[in-house]
Design a protein around this motif. Sequence first.
Motif, mmCIF file in Angstrom:
data_model
loop_
_atom_site.group_PDB
_atom_site.id
_atom_site.type_symbol
_atom_site.label_atom_id
_atom_site.label_comp_id
_atom_site.label_asym_id
_atom_site.label_seq_id
_atom_site.Cartn_x
_atom_site.Cartn_y
_atom_site.Cartn_z
ATOM 1 N N ASN A 172 -23.354 -15.782 -7.835
ATOM 2 C CA ASN A 172 -22.623 -16.361 -6.704
ATOM 3 C C ASN A 172 -21.108 -16.166 -6.869
ATOM 4 O O ASN A 172 -20.336 -17.131 -6.921
ATOM 5 C CB ASN A 172 -22.961 -17.853 -6.564
ATOM 6 C CG ASN A 172 -22.464 -18.426 -5.250
ATOM 7 O OD1 ASN A 172 -22.364 -17.716 -4.259
ATOM 8 N ND2 ASN A 172 -22.146 -19.718 -5.245
ATOM 9 N N ILE A 173 -20.691 -14.909 -6.927
ATOM 10 C CA ILE A 173 -19.282 -14.592 -7.111
ATOM 11 C C ILE A 173 -18.499 -14.998 -5.858
ATOM 12 O O ILE A 173 -18.796 -14.570 -4.751
ATOM 13 C CB ILE A 173 -19.085 -13.082 -7.381
ATOM 14 C CG1 ILE A 173 -19.763 -12.688 -8.700
ATOM 15 C CG2 ILE A 173 -17.595 -12.725 -7.408
ATOM 16 C CD1 ILE A 173 -19.200 -13.362 -9.936
ATOM 17 N N LEU A 174 -17.510 -15.853 -6.064
ATOM 18 C CA LEU A 174 -16.705 -16.335 -4.955
ATOM 19 C C LEU A 174 -15.813 -15.226 -4.395
ATOM 20 O O LEU A 174 -15.762 -15.011 -3.178
ATOM 21 C CB LEU A 174 -15.847 -17.521 -5.418
ATOM 22 C CG LEU A 174 -14.837 -18.077 -4.418
ATOM 23 C CD1 LEU A 174 -15.550 -18.578 -3.162
ATOM 24 C CD2 LEU A 174 -14.021 -19.202 -5.061
ATOM 25 N N ALA A 175 -15.111 -14.514 -5.289
ATOM 26 C CA ALA A 175 -14.190 -13.470 -4.831
ATOM 27 C C ALA A 175 -14.194 -12.305 -5.810
ATOM 28 O O ALA A 175 -14.254 -12.504 -7.026
ATOM 29 C CB ALA A 175 -12.775 -14.022 -4.679
ATOM 30 N N MET A 176 -14.135 -11.096 -5.285
ATOM 31 C CA MET A 176 -14.007 -9.881 -6.084
ATOM 32 C C MET A 176 -12.612 -9.311 -5.830
ATOM 33 O O MET A 176 -12.268 -8.946 -4.701
ATOM 34 C CB MET A 176 -15.090 -8.876 -5.695
ATOM 35 C CG MET A 176 -14.994 -7.530 -6.399
ATOM 36 S SD MET A 176 -16.518 -6.583 -6.108
ATOM 37 C CE MET A 176 -15.890 -4.892 -6.146
ATOM 38 N N VAL A 177 -11.804 -9.285 -6.872
ATOM 39 C CA VAL A 177 -10.424 -8.796 -6.805
ATOM 40 C C VAL A 177 -10.442 -7.363 -7.316
ATOM 41 O O VAL A 177 -10.669 -7.126 -8.503
ATOM 42 C CB VAL A 177 -9.492 -9.697 -7.638
ATOM 43 C CG1 VAL A 177 -8.063 -9.211 -7.557
ATOM 44 C CG2 VAL A 177 -9.599 -11.149 -7.164
ATOM 45 N N CYS A 178 -10.211 -6.398 -6.419
ATOM 46 C CA CYS A 178 -10.653 -5.030 -6.692
ATOM 47 C C CYS A 178 -9.565 -3.976 -6.518
ATOM 48 O O CYS A 178 -8.801 -3.994 -5.547
ATOM 49 C CB CYS A 178 -11.836 -4.708 -5.779
ATOM 50 S SG CYS A 178 -12.533 -3.066 -6.019
ATOM 51 N N ASP A 179 -9.544 -3.041 -7.444
ATOM 52 C CA ASP A 179 -8.696 -1.843 -7.468
ATOM 53 C C ASP A 179 -8.817 -1.066 -6.147
ATOM 54 O O ASP A 179 -9.911 -0.727 -5.712
ATOM 55 C CB ASP A 179 -9.163 -0.994 -8.653
ATOM 56 C CG ASP A 179 -8.410 0.320 -8.836
ATOM 57 O OD1 ASP A 179 -7.508 0.623 -8.042
ATOM 58 O OD2 ASP A 179 -8.745 1.037 -9.807
ATOM 59 N N SER A 180 -7.659 -0.740 -5.534
ATOM 60 C CA SER A 180 -7.650 -0.048 -4.243
ATOM 61 C C SER A 180 -7.034 1.345 -4.297
ATOM 62 O O SER A 180 -6.858 1.983 -3.249
ATOM 63 C CB SER A 180 -6.848 -0.881 -3.225
ATOM 64 O OG SER A 180 -7.310 -2.201 -3.139
ATOM 65 N N THR A 181 -6.702 1.847 -5.481
ATOM 66 C CA THR A 181 -5.872 3.043 -5.610
ATOM 67 C C THR A 181 -6.379 4.236 -4.802
ATOM 68 O O THR A 181 -5.604 4.959 -4.182
ATOM 69 C CB THR A 181 -5.765 3.434 -7.100
ATOM 70 O OG1 THR A 181 -5.364 2.292 -7.855
ATOM 71 C CG2 THR A 181 -4.756 4.548 -7.298
ATOM 72 N N ASN A 182 -7.687 4.475 -4.828
ATOM 73 C CA ASN A 182 -8.254 5.635 -4.132
ATOM 74 C C ASN A 182 -9.078 5.253 -2.907
ATOM 75 O O ASN A 182 -9.963 5.999 -2.481
ATOM 76 C CB ASN A 182 -9.141 6.442 -5.093
ATOM 77 C CG ASN A 182 -8.330 7.295 -6.045
ATOM 78 O OD1 ASN A 182 -7.159 7.555 -5.812
ATOM 79 N ND2 ASN A 182 -8.946 7.719 -7.132
ATOM 80 N N ALA A 183 -8.775 4.104 -2.308
ATOM 81 C CA ALA A 183 -9.597 3.609 -1.202
ATOM 82 C C ALA A 183 -9.503 4.476 0.054
ATOM 83 O O ALA A 183 -10.308 4.328 0.972
ATOM 84 C CB ALA A 183 -9.207 2.168 -0.868
ATOM 85 N N LEU A 184 -8.546 5.379 0.104
ATOM 86 C CA LEU A 184 -8.421 6.291 1.239
ATOM 87 C C LEU A 184 -9.221 7.578 1.043
ATOM 88 O O LEU A 184 -9.321 8.392 1.962
ATOM 89 C CB LEU A 184 -6.947 6.651 1.472
ATOM 90 C CG LEU A 184 -6.051 5.502 1.951
ATOM 91 C CD1 LEU A 184 -4.591 5.899 1.853
ATOM 92 C CD2 LEU A 184 -6.401 5.117 3.385
ATOM 93 N N LYS A 185 -9.801 7.751 -0.150
ATOM 94 C CA LYS A 185 -10.509 8.995 -0.461
ATOM 95 C C LYS A 185 -12.015 8.790 -0.355
ATOM 96 O O LYS A 185 -12.562 7.849 -0.919
ATOM 97 C CB LYS A 185 -10.141 9.470 -1.876
ATOM 98 C CG LYS A 185 -8.667 9.811 -2.030
ATOM 99 C CD LYS A 185 -8.359 10.292 -3.441
ATOM 100 C CE LYS A 185 -6.876 10.642 -3.587
ATOM 101 N NZ LYS A 185 -6.553 11.108 -4.962
ATOM 102 N N ASP A 186 -12.671 9.683 0.347
ATOM 103 C CA ASP A 186 -14.117 9.595 0.504
ATOM 104 C C ASP A 186 -14.847 10.026 -0.767
ATOM 105 O O ASP A 186 -14.281 10.699 -1.628
ATOM 106 C CB ASP A 186 -14.575 10.467 1.672
ATOM 107 C CG ASP A 186 -14.117 9.923 3.010
ATOM 108 O OD1 ASP A 186 -14.040 8.686 3.139
ATOM 109 O OD2 ASP A 186 -13.828 10.738 3.916
ATOM 110 N N GLY A 187 -16.122 9.677 -0.849
ATOM 111 C CA GLY A 187 -16.976 10.165 -1.926
ATOM 112 C C GLY A 187 -16.748 9.463 -3.244
ATOM 113 O O GLY A 187 -16.387 8.284 -3.294
ATOM 114 N N PHE A 188 -16.968 10.226 -4.323
ATOM 115 C CA PHE A 188 -16.838 9.729 -5.698
ATOM 116 C C PHE A 188 -15.728 10.494 -6.408
ATOM 117 O O PHE A 188 -15.508 11.677 -6.131
ATOM 118 C CB PHE A 188 -18.143 9.935 -6.474
ATOM 119 C CG PHE A 188 -19.292 9.092 -5.997
ATOM 120 C CD1 PHE A 188 -19.604 7.905 -6.631
ATOM 121 C CD2 PHE A 188 -20.058 9.490 -4.907
ATOM 122 C CE1 PHE A 188 -20.669 7.129 -6.196
ATOM 123 C CE2 PHE A 188 -21.118 8.723 -4.460
ATOM 124 C CZ PHE A 188 -21.424 7.539 -5.106
#
Length: 427
Positions: A172-188
Motif C-alpha cells: 500500500n505505497i502512498l507515494a512513489m517519488v520517481c526519477d524523470s530524467t528520460n521521461a520524454l524518451k520512448d521505449g527502454f
Amino acid sequence: MNMNLYGHDGQWLMVDCGVSFNEPLTPDDLRTAEIVCADPRFITEQKERLAGIVITHAHEDHVGALPFLWRRFKCPVYTTAFTAEVLRRKLVQVGLTDQVPIIEVKANETKKIGVFNVKWLELTHSVPEPYAMTIDTPVGKIFHTGDWKIDKKPILGEAFSPAAFKALAKENILAMVCDSTNALKDGFSPSETDCYQGLLATIAAEKNRVVVGCFSSNVARLVALGQIAKETGRYLALIGRSLTNMVSAARVTGHWPEDVPIIDAAHLGYLPREEVLAVATGSQGEPRATLNRLAADNCFDLSLEADDLVIFSAMRIPGNEQAIDRLAEQFKGRKIRTLQAHETDLTIHVSGHPCREELKQLYTWVQPQLAIPVHGEPKHLDANADVAKLSHVPNQLVGRNGDLYQLAPNMSIRRQQVKVGRIALLR
C-alpha cells in the motif's frame, strides 16, 4: 543537485545532498560558479529536527555537497559501502576525517532513523550500489526511487530484479517519488553491455591513440573500457584525479575485477599509438578538466596528434552543449578526430535513467496511490506524470523547487512554502 526532505511528527529526513558544476546562482545571472548546491537554509535553521541524512548513490549530484555542508547539519549519514568509501575520501579533503558518523547499510536492510523506518532496495544505475528506498511512517509509506533504469545486462552487479518492486504492490505505497530524467524518451534505455559492444566495435577499428571522455563515477563504463583494452591489444590508463580515486574506491569495496589492469598514465608517452587507450575527465567541456588540457596540448601525461580519436562517452547535459562543441572544435583544429553519441549509429553511451516504458513498468509493479515526479526539468516532470496517469496511478502531483507536498492525511501541494535557491561552494 538533489536535496529532498521528508517530514513527519516534527522530524525531518534528508535524502541526498548533491552539487552541480559551472552553474549560475540565479536564472538571469551571466556569471557561473564552479560548484553549486541547493541552499540548505530551511533545514539548517531547524537542524535539531534533522534525524539523519540518507545518500542513495555516489554520483556528485547526490553526494557531492555533503562534505561542504555537514558542519551545518551534524547528524548521522546512512548509505552503502561503496558510497561510504567515496564519501570518506571527500571528507578527508575538507578536514572532516573520522568526524562524520557514517552508518553503512546493505540491501533489504531497514534502519530506524528518528520517526522514519527506511529500507534499502537494490536496483541498477550507472554507478556501483545504487539504491531505492521505502520510507515508512505511521501515516504512510513512501517509495523513493533515486536514480535507476532497468538494465538486464549490467557490466557490474546483478541484473535488475522486478521481484522486490512487484512486492511493494502489497504494501500500500502512498507515494512513489520517481526519477524523470528520460521521461520524454520512448521505449527502454539500452544496457551498459550494449555500450560495451558499441565502444568495442569503435575502438577495434582504430589504428591510432584513442581517448574516451566519460564521467568518473561510471565505474561500469571504466570496467568495460578495461576489458576492451585487453581485447584490442591496448593499455588502459586514467588521466584525472577523480578517475583514479573512483577506481581506488571500487577496488577497496570489491567492484573492480582483478583481471582488468590499469597502467600509470605517465607511461602513455612511451607506447606506440595503436596501444594507447586513455580515459579522461571533462566530457562536458569543463575548462579545468583533462580533455580541455589535451585539446590545448598542455596535458603532462599525454600529447595527441593528428588522426587520433577522442570519444565522448557521455550525455550532453542540457546547458553544456556550447562548451562541448567548443571543445570538439578545438580538437578538430589540430586534426584530432572526435566522436559523439549523436554522430554514430554505434552505441557509445547509454543513460543510467529510465525511459517511458521503464517508468510504465515500475508504476505498474508498485501501484502507488500517488506519483511525484522529481529529478528533471518541468517538461520531464510533466511527462513522468503523464506516464503515471497512463499506468493507472490514481493521483499525480507535479511541483517545483520550494513547493511543500502534503501526502497525509490529504494530498496537496502548497506552492513556494520553502525559500530555496543556490549557493556557491569553495573547494
